[in-house]
Design a protein around this motif. Structure first.
Motif, PDB file in Angstrom:
ATOM      1  N   ARG A  39      33.831  39.572  39.520  1.00  0.00           N
ATOM      2  CA  ARG A  39      33.642  39.112  38.025  1.00  0.00           C
ATOM      3  C   ARG A  39      33.098  37.723  38.138  1.00  0.00           C
ATOM      4  O   ARG A  39      33.833  36.590  38.278  1.00  0.00           O
ATOM      5  CB  ARG A  39      34.720  39.138  37.251  1.00  0.00           C
ATOM      6  N   PRO A  41      31.776  34.404  35.904  1.00  0.00           N
ATOM      7  CA  PRO A  41      31.837  33.627  34.685  1.00  0.00           C
ATOM      8  C   PRO A  41      31.143  34.158  33.645  1.00  0.00           C
ATOM      9  O   PRO A  41      29.910  34.136  33.625  1.00  0.00           O
ATOM     10  CB  PRO A  41      31.512  32.087  34.864  1.00  0.00           C
ATOM     11  N   GLY A  42      31.649  34.773  32.498  1.00  0.00           N
ATOM     12  CA  GLY A  42      30.843  35.445  31.458  1.00  0.00           C
ATOM     13  C   GLY A  42      30.154  36.627  31.646  1.00  0.00           C
ATOM     14  O   GLY A  42      29.447  37.085  30.962  1.00  0.00           O
ATOM     15  N   LYS A  43      30.600  37.251  32.765  1.00  0.00           N
ATOM     16  CA  LYS A  43      29.845  38.508  33.050  1.00  0.00           C
ATOM     17  C   LYS A  43      30.845  39.734  33.197  1.00  0.00           C
ATOM     18  O   LYS A  43      32.176  39.467  33.370  1.00  0.00           O
ATOM     19  CB  LYS A  43      29.005  38.512  34.503  1.00  0.00           C
ATOM     20  N   GLU A  44      30.486  40.901  32.972  1.00  0.00           N
ATOM     21  CA  GLU A  44      31.184  42.035  33.693  1.00  0.00           C
ATOM     22  C   GLU A  44      31.838  42.106  34.720  1.00  0.00           C
ATOM     23  O   GLU A  44      30.990  41.726  35.785  1.00  0.00           O
ATOM     24  CB  GLU A  44      30.570  43.287  32.952  1.00  0.00           C
ATOM     25  N   ARG A  45      32.805  42.876  35.232  1.00  0.00           N
ATOM     26  CA  ARG A  45      33.338  43.236  36.253  1.00  0.00           C
ATOM     27  C   ARG A  45      32.144  43.955  37.083  1.00  0.00           C
ATOM     28  O   ARG A  45      31.911  45.058  36.345  1.00  0.00           O
ATOM     29  CB  ARG A  45      34.513  43.647  36.567  1.00  0.00           C
ATOM     30  N   GLU A  89      24.367  32.589  42.323  1.00  0.00           N
ATOM     31  CA  GLU A  89      24.771  33.389  41.242  1.00  0.00           C
ATOM     32  C   GLU A  89      25.789  34.532  41.813  1.00  0.00           C
ATOM     33  O   GLU A  89      26.195  35.349  40.830  1.00  0.00           O
ATOM     34  CB  GLU A  89      23.569  34.229  40.742  1.00  0.00           C
TER      35      GLU A  89
END
Length: 124
Positions: A39, A41-45, A89
């Motif tokens: 996961r 930051p700010g994203k889906e697992r 990323e």
């Protein structure tokens, strides 16, 4: 009591490598599928990779195919994730998860047991 403990995270430069470990206990290791998720930051697992003791080939997300390798050691009840050519990323908390028979290897909701995660930070 089922336990999954991740280790091996840390800070690495872009292009570098890390090996994560997922030490498990409390269940019959060879009867379970172990998955790696992350996961950012700010994203889906996101499902990264998964392995089972069956004849089903390991699963890899398209984004990591050819760079990450999942393996298991039944004697140690441990699953490893070798990560090469890491990119910024891919900075995320990496989790391992276990389930007896997940319907989809890459689907987080299919896994019952989870570790606490290990932070991987890739600097540019």
């Amino acid at each position: 009591e089922v336990q999954l403990v991740e280790s091996g995270g840390g800070l690495v430069q872009a292009g570098g490598s890390l090996r994560l470990s997922c030490a498990t206990s409390g269940f019959t290791f060879d009867d379970y599928t172990i998955g790696w998720f992350r996961r950012a930051p700010g994203k889906e697992r996101e499902g990264v990779s998964a392995i089972s003791s069956s004849d089903i080939p390991p699963y890899y997300a398209d984004s990591v195919e050819g760079r990450f390798t999942i393996s298991s050691d039944s004697a140690k009840n441990t699953v490893y994730l070798e990560m090469n050519s890491l990119q910024p990323e891919e900075t995320a908390v990496y989790y391992c998860a276990a389930d007896h028979s997940p319907v989809l290897f890459y689907e987080a909701s299919a896994y019952k047991y989870w570790g606490q995660g290990t932070q991987v930070t890739v600097s540019s």
